[in-house]
Design an enzyme around this catalytic site. Structure first.
Site, PDB file in Angstrom:
ATOM      1  N   ASN A 189       0.873  -1.177   0.000  1.00 39.09           N
ATOM      2  CA  ASN A 189       0.000   0.000   0.000  1.00 39.09           C
ATOM      3  C   ASN A 189       0.908   1.225   0.000  1.00 39.09           C
ATOM      4  OD1 ASN A 189      -1.788   2.064   0.495  1.00 39.09           O
ATOM      5  ND2 ASN A 189      -2.255   1.442   2.609  1.00 39.09           N
ATOM      6  N   LYS A 228       0.142   4.235  -0.274  1.00 41.29           N
ATOM      7  CA  LYS A 228      -0.511   5.433   0.284  1.00 41.29           C
ATOM      8  C   LYS A 228      -0.283   6.621  -0.661  1.00 41.29           C
ATOM      9  CE  LYS A 228       0.117   3.439   4.790  1.00 41.29           C
ATOM     10  NZ  LYS A 228       0.061   3.605   6.231  1.00 41.29           N
ATOM     11  N   HIS A 231      -9.405   0.826   4.920  1.00 42.65           N
ATOM     12  CA  HIS A 231      -8.128   1.040   5.614  1.00 42.65           C
ATOM     13  C   HIS A 231      -8.372   1.961   6.807  1.00 42.65           C
ATOM     14  CE1 HIS A 231      -4.078   2.410   6.476  1.00 42.65           C
ATOM     15  NE2 HIS A 231      -3.650   1.332   5.829  1.00 42.65           N
ATOM     16  N   GLU A 269      -6.844   4.394   7.924  1.00 39.58           N
ATOM     17  CA  GLU A 269      -6.690   5.836   7.644  1.00 39.58           C
ATOM     18  C   GLU A 269      -7.957   6.383   6.985  1.00 39.58           C
ATOM     19  OE1 GLU A 269      -2.944   5.579   5.548  1.00 39.58           O
ATOM     20  OE2 GLU A 269      -1.973   4.993   7.423  1.00 39.58           O
ATOM     21  N   GLU A 281      -5.261  -5.365  10.542  1.00 41.99           N
ATOM     22  CA  GLU A 281      -4.268  -4.304  10.716  1.00 41.99           C
ATOM     23  C   GLU A 281      -4.517  -3.585  12.040  1.00 41.99           C
ATOM     24  OE1 GLU A 281      -2.363  -2.997   6.840  1.00 41.99           O
ATOM     25  OE2 GLU A 281      -4.183  -1.808   7.053  1.00 41.99           O
ATOM     26  N   GLY A 300       2.432   2.065  10.722  1.00 41.85           N
ATOM     27  CA  GLY A 300       3.345   3.193  10.576  1.00 41.85           C
ATOM     28  C   GLY A 300       4.034   3.610  11.858  1.00 41.85           C
ATOM     29  N   SER A 319       3.511  -2.336  10.304  1.00 40.91           N
ATOM     30  CA  SER A 319       4.968  -2.320  10.471  1.00 40.91           C
ATOM     31  C   SER A 319       5.611  -3.665  10.152  1.00 40.91           C
ATOM     32  CB  SER A 319       5.340  -1.850  11.883  1.00 40.91           C
ATOM     33  OG  SER A 319       4.876  -0.517  12.095  1.00 40.91           O
TER      34      SER A 319
END
Ligand code: PEP
Length: 252
Positions: free
Chosen positions: A9, A11, A95, A97, A167, A173, A212
């Site tokens: 991904n 991003k 996701h 985010e 996730e 991240g 991560s």
């Protein structure tokens, strides 16, 4: 036996020049083993170019989100059929985010999942808990609600095509990775919930880990029985880092 899926991904990162170098590196080094599929998910403006760059290779391309609508007056949105039209095979939906920064609810995510399926895409449903939710002991119920919204919308049969990515939000991240056992426990729970609807689909569905993941921790995670690959953010932006994860999958 499930194959591995190693998905990058990107991003909101990259440029025409940097993508060309990254894609060339990934195509050159992607595992040839049929049991590992490599997928890259660039930002929308680069999708067509990347599809052309991977042509003839085993590398697949997907998008990072999609509209739940088929077509029409939805300024700024991208329809699932458009993604299919330009050669995307997968799309990430839900996701964390998107959920946290753009207010996507589980209901909206389920609508996107359905729209993707209807257009012939393979949706990758992201689920996962925040640190606060983990610490309060609600990890399992959080992922159940996120998964349940999709099952309510499309039925468990939607996962004959779809993929799940667990996730944990606290691991995305941050450099903090779930331990293999922490991840395995949630993956097993997800599979058990799915098995309550259809044991065969549950056994066949790929459940990826994301948060991560990198070359150094991939082998331990991918060795767990219910972890079928990774959804990788930061480490997917350098070919060598991403390929190290794919190589760990090829040995797993
Ligand atoms: C992600 O964004 O899906 C992700 C897992 O990111 P990272 O690998 O950087 O934690």
């Amino acid at each position: 036996m499930r194959d591995f899926l190693v998905a990058g991904n990107w991003k909101m990162n990259g440029s025409t020049a940097s993508n060309a170098e990254l894609v060339a590196g990934i195509v050159a080094g992607a595992p040839t083993s049929g049991s590992v599929k490599v997928l890259i998910c660039p930002p929308f403006p680069y999708l067509s170019t990347v599809v052309a760059q991977v042509a003839g290779s085993s590398v697949a391309v997907g998008a990072q989100t999609v509209s739940e609508h088929e077509a029409g007056a939805f300024t700024g949105e991208v329809a699932p059929a458009m993604l299919r039209d330009i050669g995307c095979e997968y799309v990430i939906v839900g996701h964390s985010e998107r959920r946290a920064l753009y207010g996507e609810t589980s209901f909206a995510v389920a609508a996107k999942f359905k729209a993707a399926l209807d257009a012939g895409l393979k949706p990758i449903l992201c689920v996962g808990e925040t640190l606060e939710q983990r610490e309060s002991g609600s990890t399992e119920s959080v992922v159940e609600v996120q998964l349940g919204a999709v099952i309510d919308k499309v039925g468990i049969a939607g996962f004959a095509t779809g993929v799940v990515a667990y996730e944990p939000v606290w691991a995305i991240g941050t450099g903090m990775t779930a331990s293999p056992q922490q991840a395995q426990d949630v993956h097993r729970h997800i599979r058990n919930v799915m098995a309550g609807h259809d044991a065969d689909i549950a056994a066949a569905t790929q459940i990826l880990y994301g948060g991560s993941m990198k070359g150094e921790n991939a082998a331990g995670l991918l060795a767990m029985p219910d972890i079928d690959g990774g959804l990788i953010g930061g480490a997917s932006l350098k070919a060598a880092d991403f390929l190290a994860i794919a190589a760990a999958a090829a040995q797993g």
